[in-house]
Design an enzyme around this catalytic site. Structure first.
Site, short mmCIF file in Angstrom:
data_model
loop_
_atom_site.label_atom_id
_atom_site.label_comp_id
_atom_site.label_asym_id
_atom_site.label_seq_id
_atom_site.Cartn_x
_atom_site.Cartn_y
_atom_site.Cartn_z
CG ASN A 7 -1.85 1.15 1.29
OD1 ASN A 7 -1.78 2.05 0.45
ND2 ASN A 7 -2.72 1.17 2.28
NE ARG A 90 -6.25 1.68 -0.25
CZ ARG A 90 -6.32 2.77 0.46
NH1 ARG A 90 -5.29 3.16 1.19
NH2 ARG A 90 -7.43 3.47 0.49
CG HIS A 179 -13.12 3.75 2.76
ND1 HIS A 179 -13.85 4.75 3.35
CD2 HIS A 179 -11.83 4.02 3.05
CE1 HIS A 179 -13.04 5.60 3.95
NE2 HIS A 179 -11.80 5.17 3.78
NE ARG A 240 -10.54 12.72 3.90
CZ ARG A 240 -10.42 11.46 3.53
NH1 ARG A 240 -11.13 11.01 2.51
NH2 ARG A 240 -9.61 10.63 4.16
CD GLU A 383 -8.93 -1.00 3.83
OE1 GLU A 383 -8.72 -0.57 4.97
OE2 GLU A 383 -9.00 -0.28 2.84
#
Ligand code: AMP
Length: 401
Positions: A7, A90, A179, A240, A383
């Site tokens: 990743n 990823r 996601h 965010r 993940e």
């Protein structure tokens, strides 16, 4: 088969080496501050940690250090590089081109480059990581696992913005969602826990971490999700804003904010941090709120309120709801957020058991009350494992060809 999961961020490479299909984690770690004289390597083998500071010029050098650490010294886990059978990467944005994980060809790399336009902070470093790994491990399959792929099944009615159609046709302006690897993983886990077949499962998955998104899953497929063209809209996040009135931006422009300032405002200075003025980290906010900081409490309340709004909205989209699933650092650990997000949802048949909610531990838990029509689950996301599974499956397919 030993499968390496990568990743890659702009200045870091996270990695995990797993044996597949048994899913045993052999080692995991991260090279951080790439490009710096004082870059760091953290490497963990069965709980035993190695920490080093060292210069790492670029991502290729970072990859070489990872492979060296896996094969040499006290913390090695493989004798030779040739034991690694495949690498899973990823990748954040796959646009409309990818609905599943794929072997990385030149065409795939070009598509990742093309979609850098839509994910400027993520796709370029993802591709840099792919190129660095391909040049250090050239003879094995490399597989791209896209954050957007699970959401490829969202129908036009949910992905189309009510803007002039030419913006979609010319620039691909639509909802993509992110996601996806996490939403897919926890939806499949939830189905297995409930003894439902994947393609019969209807649920709402709430990935609540530093980034947050909710997904409506019908028959095991994503049919709507809260992030959009970019990972900015939807739920409130660490820094965010999530959903806001877009006209706020025009208003602020009239007050002297330029584009760069607005971008920073919405992505880096808003969310839990912006409202509380204290932190983007929920643990710090809970601590501050318990000491009487009202803005910290308001930030937590807004966060949970927005999750609840999305649960209500997606329950309406789905019609039949088997489960609400919480995951991510906040979803897995904050009983307070789970409780507030599901408060007074009896209308939808959602009712949490306070005691069960407080005593969550392990890879999953059921926290609904005995009279709740809908199950409420806490499922630890993984993940890396999902990427390793996809990579293993794609590599197996390639050997059959
Ligand atoms: P993630 O991005 O999935 O690592 O999640 C990060 C978020 O999870 C941060 O806001 C953390 O404060 C929150 N988090 C992690 N552990 C806990 C915990 N034990 N209790 C409450 N929040 C937590």
């Amino acid at each position: 088969m030993k499968t390496l999961v990568i990743n890659c961020g702009s200045s870091s490479i996270k990695y995990q080496l797993l044996t597949m299909p048994s899913s045993k984690v052999l080692a995991k770690g991260m090279v951080a501050r790439i490009g710096d004289e004082n870059a760091t390597l953290s490497h963990e083998v069965e709980g035993d940690q190695l920490e080093r500071e060292l210069p790492v010029a670029d991502h290729k050098a970072g990859m070489q250090i990872i492979l060296q650490t896996l094969t040499e010294g006290d913390h090695k886990v493989v004798e030779k590089l040739s034991e690694i059978g495949a690498v899973g990467h990823r990748v954040v944005h796959g646009g409309e081109d990818f609905s599943s994980s794929v072997p990385i060809t030149e065409e795939v790399s070009s598509a990742i480059e093309r979609y850098a336009d839509l994910a400027p902070l993520h796709n370029p470093p993802n591709l840099t990581g792919i190129r660095a790994a391909q040049s250090t491990l050239p003879d094995i399959p490399h597989v791209a696992c896209f954050d957007t792929a699970f959401h490829a099944t969202i129908p036009p009615v949910a992905y189309t913005y009510a803007l002039p159609t030419e913006l979609y046709e010319k620039y691909g302006v639509r909802r993509y969602g992110f996601h996806g690897t996490s939403h897919r993983y926890v939806a499949q886990r939830a189905a297995a826990i409930l003894g439902i077949r994947d393609n019969d499962f209807n649920g709402i998955t709430c990935h609540l971490g530093n980034g947050c998104s909710a997904t409506a899953v019908r028959g095991g497929k994503s049919v709507d999700t809260s992030m959009g063209l970019t990972p900015l809209p939807g739920l409130v996040m660490g820094t965010r804003s999530g959903d806001i009135d877009p006209a706020i931006l025009f208003f602020l422009e009239s007050k002297g904010y330029d584009l760069a300032a607005l971008n920073k405002l919405c992505n880096k200075q808003s969310g839990l941090l912006g409202v509380s003025g204290v932190s983007n980290d929920l643990r710090t906010l809970s601590e501050a709120a318990s000491q009487g900081n009202q803005q910290a409490q308001l930030a937590i309340d807004i966060f949970a309120y927005r999750v609840k709004q999305y649960i209500g909205s997606y329950a309406a989209v789905l019609g039949r709801l088997d489960a609400v699933v919480f995951t991510g650092g906040i979803g897995e650990n904050s009983a307070e957020v789970r409780a507030s997000s599901c408060e007074e949802l009896d209308l939808l048949g959602i009712h949490i058991d306070a005691q069960r909610n407080q005593s969550v531990g392990g890879p999953y838990a059921e926290i609904q009350a005995s009279d709740s029509k809908v199950k409420v689950l806490v499922v630890a996301t993984n993940e890396e494992l999902a990427i390793a599974h996809d990579t293993f499956n794609v590599a197996q397919e390639l050997t059959k060809r």
